[in-house]
Design an enzyme around this catalytic site. Structure first.
Site, mmCIF file in Angstrom:
data_model
loop_
_atom_site.group_PDB
_atom_site.id
_atom_site.type_symbol
_atom_site.label_atom_id
_atom_site.label_comp_id
_atom_site.label_asym_id
_atom_site.label_seq_id
_atom_site.Cartn_x
_atom_site.Cartn_y
_atom_site.Cartn_z
ATOM 1 N N PHE B 144 0.881 -1.162 0.000
ATOM 2 C CA PHE B 144 0.000 0.000 0.000
ATOM 3 C C PHE B 144 0.925 1.220 0.000
ATOM 4 O O PHE B 144 1.889 1.268 0.769
ATOM 5 C CB PHE B 144 -0.898 -0.022 1.239
ATOM 6 C CG PHE B 144 -1.915 1.085 1.232
ATOM 7 C CD1 PHE B 144 -3.042 0.999 0.443
ATOM 8 C CD2 PHE B 144 -1.720 2.229 1.988
ATOM 9 C CE1 PHE B 144 -3.975 2.024 0.418
ATOM 10 C CE2 PHE B 144 -2.642 3.263 1.967
ATOM 11 C CZ PHE B 144 -3.776 3.161 1.176
ATOM 12 N N ASP B 213 3.630 -5.050 8.089
ATOM 13 C CA ASP B 213 2.384 -4.296 8.083
ATOM 14 C C ASP B 213 1.239 -5.308 8.013
ATOM 15 O O ASP B 213 1.137 -6.076 7.042
ATOM 16 C CB ASP B 213 2.374 -3.362 6.860
ATOM 17 C CG ASP B 213 1.099 -2.542 6.759
ATOM 18 O OD1 ASP B 213 0.041 -3.008 7.243
ATOM 19 O OD2 ASP B 213 1.143 -1.448 6.170
ATOM 20 N N TYR B 238 -9.337 -0.559 11.442
ATOM 21 C CA TYR B 238 -10.667 -0.267 10.875
ATOM 22 C C TYR B 238 -11.096 -1.236 9.790
ATOM 23 O O TYR B 238 -12.149 -1.055 9.207
ATOM 24 C CB TYR B 238 -10.757 1.176 10.374
ATOM 25 C CG TYR B 238 -9.607 1.670 9.529
ATOM 26 C CD1 TYR B 238 -9.502 1.302 8.192
ATOM 27 C CD2 TYR B 238 -8.655 2.515 10.058
ATOM 28 C CE1 TYR B 238 -8.459 1.764 7.409
ATOM 29 C CE2 TYR B 238 -7.604 2.987 9.289
ATOM 30 C CZ TYR B 238 -7.518 2.614 7.973
ATOM 31 O OH TYR B 238 -6.482 3.076 7.203
ATOM 32 N N LYS B 239 -10.272 -2.264 9.531
ATOM 33 C CA LYS B 239 -10.658 -3.257 8.527
ATOM 34 C C LYS B 239 -11.271 -4.461 9.253
ATOM 35 O O LYS B 239 -12.394 -4.386 9.730
ATOM 36 C CB LYS B 239 -9.449 -3.617 7.682
ATOM 37 C CG LYS B 239 -8.863 -2.406 6.927
ATOM 38 C CD LYS B 239 -7.680 -2.821 6.067
ATOM 39 C CE LYS B 239 -6.966 -1.608 5.483
ATOM 40 N NZ LYS B 239 -7.765 -0.904 4.478
ATOM 41 N N ARG B 387 -12.498 -5.525 -5.996
ATOM 42 C CA ARG B 387 -11.951 -6.113 -4.774
ATOM 43 C C ARG B 387 -13.095 -6.484 -3.844
ATOM 44 O O ARG B 387 -13.966 -5.658 -3.565
ATOM 45 C CB ARG B 387 -11.045 -5.070 -4.114
ATOM 46 C CG ARG B 387 -9.908 -5.630 -3.343
ATOM 47 C CD ARG B 387 -8.998 -4.522 -2.838
ATOM 48 N NE ARG B 387 -9.704 -3.610 -1.948
ATOM 49 C CZ ARG B 387 -9.130 -2.953 -0.931
ATOM 50 N NH1 ARG B 387 -7.839 -3.107 -0.684
ATOM 51 N NH2 ARG B 387 -9.811 -2.142 -0.178
#
Lengths: 413, 413
Positions: B144, B213, B238-239, B387
């Site tokens: 990312f 990560d 938050y995922k 996705r």
């Protein structure tokens, strides 16, 4: 009052408080906060009281924007643009035109961005290849400690040395080696207000950049960032801006520097095209360049709701009331507290006073404990300081009179 | 099914979904979330759904803890210790013993702490006077983007060079110049799961430190930080951890490194005696050393409430269901979507698959727009990727079947 033959002709402090409250244009703003009876809250310089607009708004953010709209809210509920939008809402309170403030991260993290950024703007430090020879950072020796710790790190990563000085000593120590100076606008311990215009001018005259920490001034008094040409500034939002515990801080980068501002924390949300997901970093223009990661939406939108209390409130009126409150508090302390029991370390001169009064008191920790028991909430700063903050939006003169009276009773016995 | 003479004897995908849902031990966990009928939410890898425990808890934090107790809540409501307490709550989900994770700041800010910290632990970079000669950072080229941008800054401030590589190429490029390697556990775009144990071992064999990560793996599959001797790690919440939009991230510093961990963001709350307000910095022991500024309480306690959904849920069961969901999705796509219309870029092998499926699709932006219109929510990643994220705590097999069916209808015209 012992000198008067007819004490009843002089108004009592209670009567004066009543008069002052009745003439207070800002008195109506108190209703915009959730405040309980029986508590005199003089710790808004640590954590501002809860604005009545926050709970309902935050509930809507959670239940509808997150719970129902979910990711659509990044666009549809304006989540993505919140850091700049809320920055623009804070801007008039600190004398900044729009487009220069971005909200996010903690004050400490913003100090790092601002100070490293300032050194780079000055062409200073090692490894910048600009040969400006500016390899020193000066920092306020009386600052809230985090600024000093972060300044040490900023010096280390830019190859600068760091010197800590009393703010008043800064003009005499500036040189062509100075890259940047980090100062607090108001001393968190004593409540002393430093002369931002004169110090900024002196720093500029030496060719260095001025970085100001506004934690204890923003929302309590005029700052005039643009007017005085401040280069970079940071501040928290949980004191006089009432954003809630640990609410996001902000970073101001003067328009004049934005194009060359080179953040040490270039996260994806500061990219010119964040959803391009490009491997190469290209900084966004404007205040957005001060962003780092994904904005912390719940805290950020609570802050936005909290800023509604400023509707129709001018910072000059706030300052006038703040000075009247601290003046009156000092008078009441004079009258109610046995002589020699406490000593104010807050300057008497208005030009040198923030919105708090700090009283040195031998057994300050115990005294504050008993004050709080009696519903007068200030805070204790080691080793011997009683700190009382006066938030003009919700503190009235009767609160002030009561606080001093209870303090007198507590220290008397 | 064309080869079967009696297609009705074979169970349909709908029937299979029903069977799988009926045997799903985690099916009951869905009730812990606020989910609406008619929407199939496959974007929990971007923003997790709202846990039902959050709104009430956050309202109490705002109205009572902030509104009534105010500053007393720093002690009485456990605000001050929230970063470590919530870190310990996340720890078992990523295979970490207590005392190694602290919550706060964004992922980007934590990447900076971790990577600069790793270089310093390796005695690497310039100006550390340790002469280790380790002056290179390697970073995942498929990461990312924020990790790459921050890695560039970390390299700059430590005097290292930075090289971006495909994770698979890392072992062949490690040398005695490598100070630290930053890798993503799961590729945010393709959903590829990298081999954390093997890559970490290779990095260690070269004498460098491994920084992982975990944004796209924590809460979706076992990570085993302690077991595999990972040095430092970061992740968002938050995922798959459902902490809310932009909720605070976390930093893991392995016990073995804590005493020497030297953060580039040494804010006041990471001080050994934060209320001593000392001018000299002295780092706190343990995970606390990873803190920076005042903890962002509203977002942090929303996250804490969100973590209640994990009560009684083991990460191995989550992983098993996750693989069953993505397997079943690929089967359904095979059946429902006209051949050649989409192509999965997510690995088929379980050992290489995270908890998402990414489908390359020519007009992916438009297809996703129409899917969302029909209540199937995934996301679009430029230039051509659809996705779909599968959160085992609230996604069921019927959701999966429906998503693939609607996708088939949408791409068919």
């Amino acid at each position: 009052m012992s000198e008067s033959s007819s004490p009843s002709l002089l108004p009592s402090k209670t009567e004066i408080a009543e008069q002052l409250d009745s003439r207070d244009e800002l008195a109506k703003v108190r209703a915009r906060f959730v405040l309980d009876f029986g508590v005199t809250y003089l710790d808004g310089n640590s954590l501002g009281a809860l604005p009545a607009s926050v709970p309902g708004r935050l509930d809507d953010v959670v239940r509808r924007e997150w719970g129902e709209l979910r990711i659509r809210s990044w666009d549809e509920s304006g989540w993505w643009t919140a850091p700049e939008r809320i920055g623009d809402r804070i801007a008039p309170l600190v004398g900044a035109a729009a487009g220069q403030i971005v909200v996010g991260d903690s004050t400490s993290v913003n100090v790092f961005k601002a100070l490293v950024g300032a050194v780079r703007l000055a062409g200073g430090g090692e490894g910048n290849g600009k040969g400006s020879g500016r390899d020193e950072i000066l920092v306020d020796a009386t600052t809230f400690p985090t600024d000093g710790y972060i300044a040490e790190s900023a010096a280390r990563v830019t190859g600068c040395t760091l010197r800590a000085l009393e703010p008043g000593a800064v003009p005499g120590e500036l040189s062509d080696r100075t890259a940047a100076v980090l100062l607090n606008h108001v001393d968190y311990r004593t409540g002393r207000l430093h002369d931002l215009p004169a110090l900024t001018a002196a720093i500029h005259a030496s060719g260095a950049l001025a970085v100001w920490d506004l934690c204890h001034s923003a929302g309590a008094l005029p700052v005039g960032l643009d007017e005085h040409g401040v280069d970079l500034a940071v501040g928290c939002t949980y004191k006089y801006l009432n954003g809630g515990p640990g609410s996001p801080a902000y970073l101001y980068v003067n328009h004049a520097h934005q194009e060359r501002f080179d953040s040490p924390l270039p996260g994806w949300t500061s990219h010119a095209d964040p959803f391009g997901m490009r491997p190469e970093y290209a900084p966004a223009p404007g205040a957005t360049r001060g962003r780092v990661g994904t904005p912390d939406i719940l805290s950020m939108l609570a802050l936005e709701a909290a800023l509604e209390v400023w509707e129709g409130v001018g910072i000059d009126a706030v300052r006038a009331k703040s000075l009247a409150l601290t003046d009156f508090f000092l008078e009441c302390v004079d009258e109610y507290v046995p002589e020699g029991r406490v000593e104010s370390v807050t300057p008497v001169a208005h030009a040198e006073r923030g919105s708090q009064v700090a009283l040195r008191c031998e057994d300050a920790g115990e005294v504050m404990r008993r004050l709080i028991e009696r519903g007068v909430v200030g805070d204790f700063r080691r080793p011997d300081v009683l700190r009382f903050g006066f938030t003009p939006l919700y503190v009235g003169f009767a609160d002030v009179e009561r606080a001093a009276r209870v303090l007198g009773e507590v220290v008397a016995g």
